[in-house]
Design an enzyme around this catalytic site. Structure first.
Site, PDB file in Angstrom:
ATOM      1  N   GLY A  24       0.844  -1.191   0.000  1.00 54.90           N
ATOM      2  CA  GLY A  24       0.000   0.000   0.000  1.00 54.90           C
ATOM      3  C   GLY A  24       0.878   1.239   0.000  1.00 54.90           C
ATOM      4  N   PHE A  25       1.764   1.311   0.980  1.00 52.51           N
ATOM      5  CA  PHE A  25       2.711   2.424   1.100  1.00 52.51           C
ATOM      6  C   PHE A  25       2.007   3.768   1.169  1.00 52.51           C
ATOM      7  CE2 PHE A  25       4.623  -0.866  -1.757  1.00 52.51           C
ATOM      8  CZ  PHE A  25       5.360  -1.499  -0.771  1.00 52.51           C
ATOM      9  N   GLY A  63       2.139  -6.822   5.087  1.00 46.39           N
ATOM     10  CA  GLY A  63       3.559  -7.126   4.931  1.00 46.39           C
ATOM     11  C   GLY A  63       4.337  -6.559   6.112  1.00 46.39           C
ATOM     12  N   VAL A 105       8.339   1.169  13.448  1.00 42.83           N
ATOM     13  CA  VAL A 105       9.467   0.683  12.653  1.00 42.83           C
ATOM     14  C   VAL A 105       9.231   0.823  11.146  1.00 42.83           C
ATOM     15  CG1 VAL A 105      10.962  -1.315  12.241  1.00 42.83           C
ATOM     16  CG2 VAL A 105       9.921  -1.017  14.468  1.00 42.83           C
ATOM     17  N   GLY A 106       7.967   0.918  10.730  1.00 36.48           N
ATOM     18  CA  GLY A 106       7.639   0.714   9.315  1.00 36.48           C
ATOM     19  C   GLY A 106       8.261   1.682   8.334  1.00 36.48           C
ATOM     20  N   GLU A 107       8.498   2.908   8.738  1.00 35.52           N
ATOM     21  CA  GLU A 107       8.876   3.910   7.745  1.00 35.52           C
ATOM     22  C   GLU A 107      10.237   4.547   7.978  1.00 35.52           C
ATOM     23  OE1 GLU A 107       4.978   6.031   6.392  1.00 35.52           O
ATOM     24  OE2 GLU A 107       4.833   5.602   8.522  1.00 35.52           O
TER      25      GLU A 107
HETATM   26 MO1  MOS Z   1       2.014   4.894   5.011  1.00 33.67          MO
HETATM   27  S1  MOS Z   1       2.550   6.489   3.916  1.00 33.67           S
HETATM   28  O1  MOS Z   1       1.974   5.331   6.581  1.00 33.67           O
HETATM   29  O2  MOS Z   1       1.031   3.858   4.327  1.00 33.67           O
END
Ligand code: MOS
Length: 743
Positions: free
Chosen positions: A253-254, A481, A707-709
């Site tokens: 998705g991002f 993911g 952690v994701g970004e």
């Molecule tokens: Mo994101 S830009 O937090 O899907």
């Protein structure tokens, strides 16, 4: 198959070995289902009698639809209906959040951006819908359009006057900025550019909608099932409970699936007007017009310092592209606001209005593009002062939030710098550029800091323990993911003392407890804390039952192996407990604004680049990166997230750019051919990621932040700084092009 090298990232400073709960590097729970095809995605959920829908989109950026002869499409066997603005009832209103843009499709003949839906072809087969759509030949009256280059720069409305995007103050200042520049020993004043980029997810958005009376059933490729519920309930005027949204797997998705876009509305509309289930899949072309993109941004960064490198002032002014109808704001100034101690700072955020669709968040929005500019400027300052770039950062390390003055909830950035520098061998770096070679190739070492905001969102979760021993965690969030299916059970496992492998996550469904969207690096921290709360309550309930049955003494403390038997004896089929997380009592909190603490995540990135000046080619040879992100629930999935972020950052630096044809006001790409994205061959094997041991009790119940970004942040600056060190050439516009590096 051999185990991948260093599958789990080291936790530097950790003095204990975790077991089966929090901290265990257990493999991805949903990995097998994904690689065997057992995992079902939204577009695969096709009820009998489903009609296939195809969007006919505007090829012009601004004007009016003057003609569109539906008979051409209806002549194709299998085409049932063609909907245009004449058939579509007045919908609305669509407010930004949960919508990505407030402008709804097919409400009039006016055209506001290239790719705006003009018609929806509904057919018995995808082939018929495709052929029908291809036969429609819209005619237009064109109006001159504007692009970023000639658009109006405006101050976006902030706070309560904003339209949902104004998450931070538009402008902020402290201290005497201009006076600091007058007396500064060193100063940088440069402009940096980052391009538009599209998310390019593996699973393009798809929606399957079906009405049953006044209730709407939706399978949707989304990051936010509840957002889709709220969005569709608002535009169709039905209660939220009447919209049931499901999405157990999200194929990337991002940010592009973070909000509601026209296609979900059109699928539901087609289903309503035909009385049949409708499937609308955007396809790859639709990804370039239908679900947002990262806006291009111009950054002007000014930094002033004393002779010894102490900052006197930092200024970051940005202008990013947005649509005529919404003010999507890219807050590029996190570095200036929060990274270094300074007596004076100024940040200003502007948008440029053009005839485009509304941009949206893309993995590490705000910080991602902004930190390329800011950390490049810091490197330029280090060069001007002739000090080591890491030394300059350490000299200006902020021990409290520079703007608010609040203490940090937890920050181990110093430890991250030190360990990353040690692992990288940074102390051997020659100060001067063009000082390292490997054969014909120039070698450069660059570094940058990373800062990322912390989105804390209210979350709910449920944990079930059945008499047969089955343990289930339930939450409405997505598995995108990010590892939710793996780490949320680990959190329950930690509390319950039951192996995580035995715990299932039910997720991605509005019939499950409500959470925020799976975005903003928030799921583990927020939903995880709700899971921990629910698990504690479940454990207490079991103890009460056990004590009543005479087991475990007064406290009812019984090992989980015996719980099933005790419930069996009592004739209780299942124990259920609900848990919640509310950041400092509120539904939402950004960067700890509701807290006594500033809450952010931190990182230090070091890269080695090689440059072939004869060909203008550059490669990343290795990367060492360390992070201060709170407690790590799973060092394997967390490492994987960060490596994904670093590759994303490499793409930003070296490859990715959605080029707009200014004459037509349209992005050139309509498929992936010619779209430059990192592939495995671009990425070195040697990406060394670690985390600093941390437990942030102020950020969340489980001690985690996000952690994701953060892994994306700073990478592009570290690369550009390494390219400067290799070649002596400063690159201020991304992505880096071959001609930037040619001798
Ligand atoms: Mo994101 S830009 O937090 O899907």
């Amino acid at each position: 198959m051999s185990e991948p090298r260093e599958a789990a990232a080291p936790i530097v400073g950790q003095d204990h070995r975790p077991t089966a709960g929090i901290g265990a590097p257990i493999p991805r729970h949903d990995g097998r289902a994904k690689v065997t095809g057992e995992a079902k995605y939204a577009g695969e959920e096709v009820p009998p009698g489903t009609l296939h829908a195809m969007v006919v989109a505007s090829s012009i950026a601004r004007g009016r639809l003057t003609g569109l002869d539906a008979r051409n499409a209806l002549a194709v066997p299998g085409v049932l209906r063609v909907l245009t603005h004449r058939d579509v009832p007045k919908l609305g209103p669509a407010s930004v959040l949960p919508f990505g843009q407030s402008h709804l499709p097919m409400q009039s003949a006016e055209i506001h951006y290239e790719g705006e839906p003009l018609a929806l072809v509904l057919a018995e087969t995808l082939e018929a819908a495709t052929e029908g759509a291809a036969r429609l030949r819209p005619t237009y009256e064109r109006i001159r359009h504007t692009t970023f280059e000639d658009g109006r720069e405006v101050v976006p409305p902030g706070g309560s006057e904003g339209n949902g995007f104004a998450i931070l103050e538009i402008d902020a200042q402290k201290g005497e900025v201009e006076a600091a520049f007058e007396n500064a020993a060193a100063a940088i004043d440069e402009t940096y550019m980052t391009p538009c980029r599209h998310h390019n997810v593996m699973e393009p958005p798809a929606t399957v909608a079906e009405w049953r009376g006044d209730t709407l059933d939706v399978h949707d490729a989304t990051q936010w099932t509840y957002g889709v519920r709220y969005g569709l309930s608002a535009v169709f005027g039905i209660p939220p409970e009447n919209v049931h949204v499901r999405c157990p797997y999200t194929g990337g998705g991002f940010g592009s699936k973070g909000t509601v876009w026209p296609h979900q509305v059109l699928a539901a509309l087609g289903a309503r007007l035909t009385g049949r289930p409708v499937k609308l899949a955007l396809g790859r072309a639709g990804c370039f017009t239908g679900c947002g993109y990262q806006p291009m941004m111009r950054s002007r960064v000014r930094v002033a310092a004393d002779r010894d490198g102490a900052l006197r002032a930092v200024v970051h002014e940005t202008a990013s592209l947005t649509s005529q109808f919404d003010d999507y704001v890219e807050f590029g100034n996190a570095g200036a606001r929060g990274l270094y101690a300074t007596p004076a700072l100024l940040v200003r955020t502007r948008v440029v209005k053009a005839d485009v669709s509304t941009p949206t968040a893309m993995r590490a929005p705000h910080e991602g593009p902004g930190m390329f500019a800011f950390e490049s400027a810091m490197d330029e300052l280090a060069v001007q002062l002739d000090v080591d770039p890491l030394e300059l950062r350490l000299r200006n390390h902020a021990d409290a939030d520079p703007l608010s003055g609040k203490p940090f909830s937890s920050k181990k950035l110093r430890e991250a710098y030190a360990e990353a520098a040690r692992r990288f061998g940074w102390s051997r770096r020659p100060r001067a550029p063009r000082a390292m070679r490997d054969g014909e190739k120039l070698i450069g070492w660059g570094m940058a800091s990373a800062i990322m905001g912390a989105n804390r969102m209210a979350a709910n979760a449920r944990v079930r323990f059945a008499a047969d021993g089955a343990v289930t965690v339930e939450a409405g969030c997505q598995e995108i993911g990010n590892g939710a299916a793996t780490v949320l059970p680990q959190i329950a496992a930690e509390v319950l003392g039951i192996p995580a492998e035995r715990i299932e996550l039910r997720r991605g469904d509005t019939s499950l407890p409500e959470t925020g969207g799976t975005f903003g690096s928030s799921t583990t921290m927020c939903v995880g804390s709700a899971v921990a709360d629910a698990a504690e309550k479940l454990k207490a309930k079991v103890a009460t039952l056990a004590a009543a049955s005479g087991a475990g003494g007064k406290s009812g403390a019984v090992p989980p192996e015996r719980w099933g038997a005790i419930l069996g004896e009592l004739g209780v089929a299942e124990v259920v407990a609900e848990g919640a997380f509310a950041p400092d009592g509120a539904p939402f909190d950004l960067n700890g604004s509701r807290s006594r603490y500033a809450i952010l995540t931190w990182g230090a990135v070091f890269v080695e680049m090689e440059v072939d000046e004869a060909l203008g080619l550059a490669r990343m040879r290795r990367c060492v990166a360390g992070y201060s992100v709170g407690r790590i629930v799973n060092p394997r999935t967390a490492r994987s997230q960060v490596i994904g972020g670093i590759i994303w950052g490499y793409g930003r630096a070296m490859l990715e750019e959605s080029v707009m044809d200014r004459r037509h006001g349209r992005f050139l790409s309509k498929n992936l051919s010619g779209v430059m994205l990192p592939v495995n061959a671009d990425i070195p094997r040697d990406i060394d990621v670690f985390f600093v041991d941390e437990h942030d009790e102020h950020a969340s119940k489980i001690g985690a932040r996000g952690v994701g970004e953060v892994g994306e942040v700073g990478v592009a600056a570290a690369i550009a700084n390494a390219l400067y060190h290799a070649t002596g050439k400063r690159i201020r516009k991304l992505p880096v092009h071959v001609e930037d590096l040619l001798a």
